[in-house]
Design a protein around this motif. Sequence first.
Motif, PDB file in Angstrom:
ATOM      1  N   ILE A  30       3.500  11.796   4.331  1.00 27.56           N
ATOM      2  CA  ILE A  30       4.635  11.331   3.510  1.00 27.56           C
ATOM      3  C   ILE A  30       5.553  12.685   3.194  1.00 27.56           C
ATOM      4  O   ILE A  30       4.933  13.811   2.697  1.00 27.56           O
ATOM      5  N   GLU A  31       6.497  12.445   2.900  1.00 27.06           N
ATOM      6  CA  GLU A  31       7.533  13.931   2.450  1.00 27.06           C
ATOM      7  C   GLU A  31       7.074  14.005   0.841  1.00 27.06           C
ATOM      8  O   GLU A  31       7.374  15.083   0.639  1.00 27.06           O
ATOM      9  N   GLU A  32       7.152  13.181   0.085  1.00 30.44           N
ATOM     10  CA  GLU A  32       6.618  13.466  -0.961  1.00 30.44           C
ATOM     11  C   GLU A  32       5.165  13.603  -1.313  1.00 30.44           C
ATOM     12  O   GLU A  32       4.349  12.459  -1.065  1.00 30.44           O
ATOM     13  N   ASP A  33       4.521  14.761  -1.486  1.00 26.94           N
ATOM     14  CA  ASP A  33       3.132  14.861  -1.528  1.00 26.94           C
ATOM     15  C   ASP A  33       2.525  14.285  -2.792  1.00 26.94           C
ATOM     16  O   ASP A  33       2.884  14.119  -3.779  1.00 26.94           O
ATOM     17  N   ASP A  34       1.333  13.668  -2.473  1.00 26.39           N
ATOM     18  CA  ASP A  34       0.702  13.151  -3.596  1.00 26.39           C
ATOM     19  C   ASP A  34      -0.180  14.357  -4.375  1.00 26.39           C
ATOM     20  O   ASP A  34      -0.486  15.292  -3.854  1.00 26.39           O
ATOM     21  N   THR A  40       9.478   2.561 -29.721  1.00 31.34           N
ATOM     22  CA  THR A  40       8.254   1.818 -29.096  1.00 31.34           C
ATOM     23  C   THR A  40       8.596   1.663 -27.521  1.00 31.34           C
ATOM     24  O   THR A  40       9.488   1.451 -27.110  1.00 31.34           O
ATOM     25  N   ILE A  41       7.474   2.202 -26.668  1.00 31.36           N
ATOM     26  CA  ILE A  41       7.630   2.120 -25.394  1.00 31.36           C
ATOM     27  C   ILE A  41       6.485   1.142 -24.783  1.00 31.36           C
ATOM     28  O   ILE A  41       5.268   1.286 -25.341  1.00 31.36           O
ATOM     29  N   GLU A  42       6.893   0.456 -23.797  1.00 25.52           N
ATOM     30  CA  GLU A  42       5.866  -0.543 -23.135  1.00 25.52           C
ATOM     31  C   GLU A  42       5.846  -0.222 -21.523  1.00 25.52           C
ATOM     32  O   GLU A  42       6.591   0.070 -21.090  1.00 25.52           O
ATOM     33  N   THR A  43       4.554  -0.370 -21.306  1.00 21.93           N
ATOM     34  CA  THR A  43       4.266  -0.115 -19.985  1.00 21.93           C
ATOM     35  C   THR A  43       4.467  -1.220 -18.972  1.00 21.93           C
ATOM     36  O   THR A  43       3.922  -2.363 -19.266  1.00 21.93           O
ATOM     37  N   ILE A  44       5.169  -1.006 -18.003  1.00 14.14           N
ATOM     38  CA  ILE A  44       5.460  -2.113 -16.927  1.00 14.14           C
ATOM     39  C   ILE A  44       5.003  -1.635 -15.532  1.00 14.14           C
ATOM     40  O   ILE A  44       5.548  -0.603 -14.961  1.00 14.14           O
ATOM     41  N   ALA A  45       4.095  -2.364 -15.077  1.00 14.54           N
ATOM     42  CA  ALA A  45       3.339  -1.949 -13.512  1.00 14.54           C
ATOM     43  C   ALA A  45       4.360  -2.406 -12.609  1.00 14.54           C
ATOM     44  O   ALA A  45       4.789  -3.428 -12.518  1.00 14.54           O
ATOM     45  N   THR A  46       4.787  -1.332 -11.916  1.00 12.00           N
ATOM     46  CA  THR A  46       5.802  -1.617 -10.776  1.00 12.00           C
ATOM     47  C   THR A  46       5.382  -1.201  -9.272  1.00 12.00           C
ATOM     48  O   THR A  46       5.915  -0.091  -8.927  1.00 12.00           O
ATOM     49  N   PRO A  47       4.279  -1.448  -9.114  1.00 13.10           N
ATOM     50  CA  PRO A  47       3.814  -1.154  -7.596  1.00 13.10           C
ATOM     51  C   PRO A  47       4.913  -1.287  -6.502  1.00 13.10           C
ATOM     52  O   PRO A  47       5.638  -2.285  -6.532  1.00 13.10           O
ATOM     53  N   GLY A  48       4.740  -0.349  -5.501  1.00 11.73           N
ATOM     54  CA  GLY A  48       5.626  -0.606  -4.258  1.00 11.73           C
ATOM     55  C   GLY A  48       6.085   0.740  -3.545  1.00 11.73           C
ATOM     56  O   GLY A  48       5.559   1.027  -2.780  1.00 11.73           O
ATOM     57  N   HIS A  49       6.843   1.687  -4.533  1.00 14.88           N
ATOM     58  CA  HIS A  49       7.129   3.077  -4.202  1.00 14.88           C
ATOM     59  C   HIS A  49       5.714   3.637  -3.830  1.00 14.88           C
ATOM     60  O   HIS A  49       5.366   4.301  -2.812  1.00 14.88           O
ATOM     61  N   ALA A  50       4.852   3.607  -5.080  1.00 10.90           N
ATOM     62  CA  ALA A  50       3.335   4.180  -4.986  1.00 10.90           C
ATOM     63  C   ALA A  50       2.622   2.763  -5.612  1.00 10.90           C
ATOM     64  O   ALA A  50       3.137   2.236  -6.431  1.00 10.90           O
ATOM     65  N   VAL A  68      11.772   5.533  -1.305  1.00 10.65           N
ATOM     66  CA  VAL A  68      10.787   5.337  -0.326  1.00 10.65           C
ATOM     67  C   VAL A  68       9.712   4.648  -0.531  1.00 10.65           C
ATOM     68  O   VAL A  68       9.033   4.533  -1.584  1.00 10.65           O
ATOM     69  N   VAL A  69       9.473   3.641   0.445  1.00 15.38           N
ATOM     70  CA  VAL A  69       8.294   2.593   0.459  1.00 15.38           C
ATOM     71  C   VAL A  69       7.398   3.210   1.637  1.00 15.38           C
ATOM     72  O   VAL A  69       7.594   2.757   2.793  1.00 15.38           O
ATOM     73  N   SER A  70       6.151   3.919   1.352  1.00 12.33           N
ATOM     74  CA  SER A  70       5.461   4.559   2.603  1.00 12.33           C
ATOM     75  C   SER A  70       3.952   4.009   2.509  1.00 12.33           C
ATOM     76  O   SER A  70       3.263   4.330   1.785  1.00 12.33           O
ATOM     77  N   PRO A  71       3.798   3.165   3.575  1.00 13.97           N
ATOM     78  CA  PRO A  71       2.316   2.459   3.499  1.00 13.97           C
ATOM     79  C   PRO A  71       1.361   3.789   4.078  1.00 13.97           C
ATOM     80  O   PRO A  71       1.975   4.652   4.621  1.00 13.97           O
ATOM     81  N   PRO A  72      -0.049   3.735   3.450  1.00 15.36           N
ATOM     82  CA  PRO A  72      -0.583   2.526   3.268  1.00 15.36           C
ATOM     83  C   PRO A  72      -0.734   2.538   1.697  1.00 15.36           C
ATOM     84  O   PRO A  72      -0.712   1.296   0.910  1.00 15.36           O
ATOM     85  N   ASP A  73      -0.031   3.543   0.755  1.00  9.83           N
ATOM     86  CA  ASP A  73      -0.086   3.624  -0.695  1.00  9.83           C
ATOM     87  C   ASP A  73       1.223   2.653  -0.871  1.00  9.83           C
ATOM     88  O   ASP A  73       1.297   2.033  -1.977  1.00  9.83           O
ATOM     89  N   SER A 102       9.110   3.641   6.162  1.00 10.86           N
ATOM     90  CA  SER A 102       9.606   2.675   5.377  1.00 10.86           C
ATOM     91  C   SER A 102       9.736   1.262   6.447  1.00 10.86           C
ATOM     92  O   SER A 102       9.524   0.169   6.181  1.00 10.86           O
ATOM     93  N   VAL A 103       9.932   1.629   7.614  1.00 13.29           N
ATOM     94  CA  VAL A 103       9.869   0.690   8.774  1.00 13.29           C
ATOM     95  C   VAL A 103       8.683  -0.017   8.856  1.00 13.29           C
ATOM     96  O   VAL A 103       8.636  -1.212   8.985  1.00 13.29           O
ATOM     97  N   LEU A 104       7.754   0.945   8.747  1.00 16.93           N
ATOM     98  CA  LEU A 104       6.434   0.362   9.044  1.00 16.93           C
ATOM     99  C   LEU A 104       5.997  -0.597   7.844  1.00 16.93           C
ATOM    100  O   LEU A 104       5.510  -1.667   8.090  1.00 16.93           O
ATOM    101  N   ALA A 105       6.426  -0.351   6.719  1.00 17.34           N
ATOM    102  CA  ALA A 105       6.228  -1.205   5.651  1.00 17.34           C
ATOM    103  C   ALA A 105       7.103  -2.633   5.855  1.00 17.34           C
ATOM    104  O   ALA A 105       6.363  -3.401   5.465  1.00 17.34           O
ATOM    105  N   HIS A 106       8.294  -2.329   6.220  1.00 21.32           N
ATOM    106  CA  HIS A 106       8.915  -3.680   6.361  1.00 21.32           C
ATOM    107  C   HIS A 106       8.211  -4.573   7.723  1.00 21.32           C
ATOM    108  O   HIS A 106       7.862  -5.775   7.481  1.00 21.32           O
TER     109      HIS A 106
END
Length: 296
Positions: free
Chosen positions: A116-120, A142-152, A179-184, A267-271
Amino acid sequence: MIPFVRQFDFAYGRCDRVSPLIRRVIANNPGPFTFTGTGTYIVGSGAVAVIDPGPADERHLEALLRAIEGETVSHVLVTHTHADHSPLARPFAAATGAAIHAAEPPSPAAGAGVVIEEDDDSAFRPDRVTDEGDVFEGPGWTIETIATPGHASNHLCFALREENALFSGDHVMGWSTTVVSPPDGDMGEYYASLDKVAARGFTTLWPTHGPPVTEPQPFLAAYKAHRLEREAQILEQVRAGRGRIAEMVPVIYAAVDQRLWPAAAHSVLAHLLHLTRAGAITTDGEPTSASEYRLA
Ligand SMILES: [Zn+2]
């Protein structure tokens, strides 16, 4: 059409106050995925939280330390472990004595064999694992964590309750789609995370790259519609007999910078994975980037 926002005033290394509680320093790492660079946010004053310290860049570290001179850092928060977000967390935490809070890094196997182009940032480890609903507090914030999987898979957003604002990381960006890049990356999870943020009715989104989104509701609706439109285009290609990703990308992304095509392919693969799971299309064997897809 997504009402993108790309105009904003900034200078590398300069600390700008962008809201009553938020300051921002931008790192000099512009690129096709980072737009003008990584924006590191400082929340509060006196005792502050810092979100996404950014890439391993000595000058950005110096700029951040200059920006918080005379203050203490209680929390370093990281949205996800991509190389433009997390590597500076450890040096910055070491220099300030703060603890790093982030989600569990994805297992190394999750990204195996995928370019992927954005390195882990595979070396990244948080001091404390944070997840959905965790709350961090300081004087006046006050900061609250919101889990938002998808991009990573480990992507988090952070809500600043006092300003009804959301630090949206790469989940929602004003200057571009993400970018939504599988498998992550996972398109089904991405849709769910978009809906989750939309349901909260935030006043402002502060992405890690580019200017804020000040009208989140129409923006998020257009962002989602764009994905559904892309999905329809992919189905159209499959219907027309172009069942391989390598055949679809040059058609669907004809107007897009070719440097982004490898990421677009993922991204196409993700779709396609999402559409396969949903039963709209099928292929022989495990669905992969090399598979030939056809209507189910
Ligand atoms: Zn990212």
